[in-house]
Design an enzyme around this catalytic site. Structure first.
Site, short mmCIF file in Angstrom:
data_model
loop_
_atom_site.label_atom_id
_atom_site.label_comp_id
_atom_site.label_asym_id
_atom_site.label_seq_id
_atom_site.Cartn_x
_atom_site.Cartn_y
_atom_site.Cartn_z
CG HIS A 173 -2.10 -0.92 1.11
ND1 HIS A 173 -1.96 -2.27 0.91
CD2 HIS A 173 -3.44 -0.68 1.17
CE1 HIS A 173 -3.16 -2.83 0.85
NE2 HIS A 173 -4.07 -1.89 1.00
CG HIS A 216 2.64 -3.28 6.33
ND1 HIS A 216 3.38 -4.31 5.80
CD2 HIS A 216 1.59 -3.11 5.48
CE1 HIS A 216 2.83 -4.73 4.68
NE2 HIS A 216 1.73 -4.03 4.46
CG ASP A 220 6.79 -4.08 7.34
OD1 ASP A 220 7.95 -4.51 7.42
OD2 ASP A 220 5.82 -4.62 7.87
#
Length: 273
Positions: A173, A216, A220
């Site tokens: 994302h 996350h 990340d």
């Protein structure tokens, strides 16, 4: 005068435009294959998730001090959808929209390949203790491919029903949010500076929402943002630098030469438009 081509709207299409469309198609195929690959990788990673009873969430300075907000997952994807819409508007009105499109698809596809490797080589514990994860370690290859197909058709979004665990390093994302943000900032009209402010707000807000929902670890999203920025910058540097025979840049230059012949003047024209 040569042959003329016509699109569905009756507008004339020159051979040069036809070639640009073909390049966009090639980049779309590249992105498609990369997205399929990462979808398969996500399913295989999900089925070898570390035992949650033995491996609790890793210590994370940011997550440990942020409140848990499950609704933030959908908020992050709304930010992503908004950036996709803004990118589509900028690309459609730009006179070099085909070039912007194939550059976006090439960079996004490359990031998907990188993410496939990263999530396969390292598995981290689930950061969200409230998330329900289901593994199928005994499932056969065909079952995994079927679940990968379902994940792909849902675009990996929670709002469409895609749910997996284990694909953490690095955040997909955040990657797409950052790539779209960088492209909009690079190619949006200079007179529309407010668009740049909007996309940066969407990019940063999306990252915060990802952390709030424990989608996350902090590392990340940091890695995703950094690599996305570096790949975006490296691609545009390749466009204006002299060709080289040094590996692996030799093959990168061969690809760039086909997609963007004599791009140094074209790039300056696009950026200053």
């Amino acid at each position: 005068m040569g042959s003329k081509y016509f699109d569905l709207f009756g507008k004339s299409i020159t051979p040069q435009t036809s070639q640009s469309l073909f390049k966009v198609l090639v980049s779309v195929v590249y992105l498609f294959v990369a997205h399929v690959t990462v979808s398969v990788a996500v399913i295989f990673v999900n089925d070898r998730l570390p035992d949650r009873d033995k491996y609790p969430p890793l210590p994370d300075l940011v997550l440990d001090n942020l409140p848990y907000k499950p609704w933030a997952a959908h908020a992050a994807e709304i930010c992503l959808a908004t950036e996709v819409l803004l990118w589509a508007v900028v690309t459609s009105i730009h006179k070099k929209g085909f070039q912007i499109a194939h550059r976006t698809f090439l960079i996004a596809g490359t990031m998907y390949w990188l993410r496939s490797v990263c999530i396969l080589v390292t598995s981290l514990p689930v950061p969200d203790v409230n998330k329900k994860c289901y593994t199928f370690p005994e499932s056969n290859v065909w079952d995994k491919l079927h679940r990968a197909y379902q994940f792909y058709t849902r675009f990996g979004l929670q709002m469409t029903g895609a749910k997996t665990c284990g694909d953490y390093i690095f955040s997909g994302h955040t990657t797409i949010l950052t790539i779209l943000n960088l492209f909009i900032n690079e190619y949006a009209p200079r007179s529309r500076c407010f668009i740049r402010g909007i996309t940066w707000c969407l990019n940063i807000s999306g990252i915060i929402f990802i952390l709030l929902c424990r989608g996350h670890y902090t590392i990340d999203v940091v890695i995703a943002f950094y690599i996305s920025y570096q790949v975006f910058t490296a691609y545009h540097c390749v466009l204006v630098k002299e060709r080289t025979s040094t590996l692996p840049w030799k093959y990168v230059d061969m690809v760039a030469e086909w997609f963007e012949p004599n791009t140094d003047s074209k790039l300056r024209e696009i950026i200053t438009t």
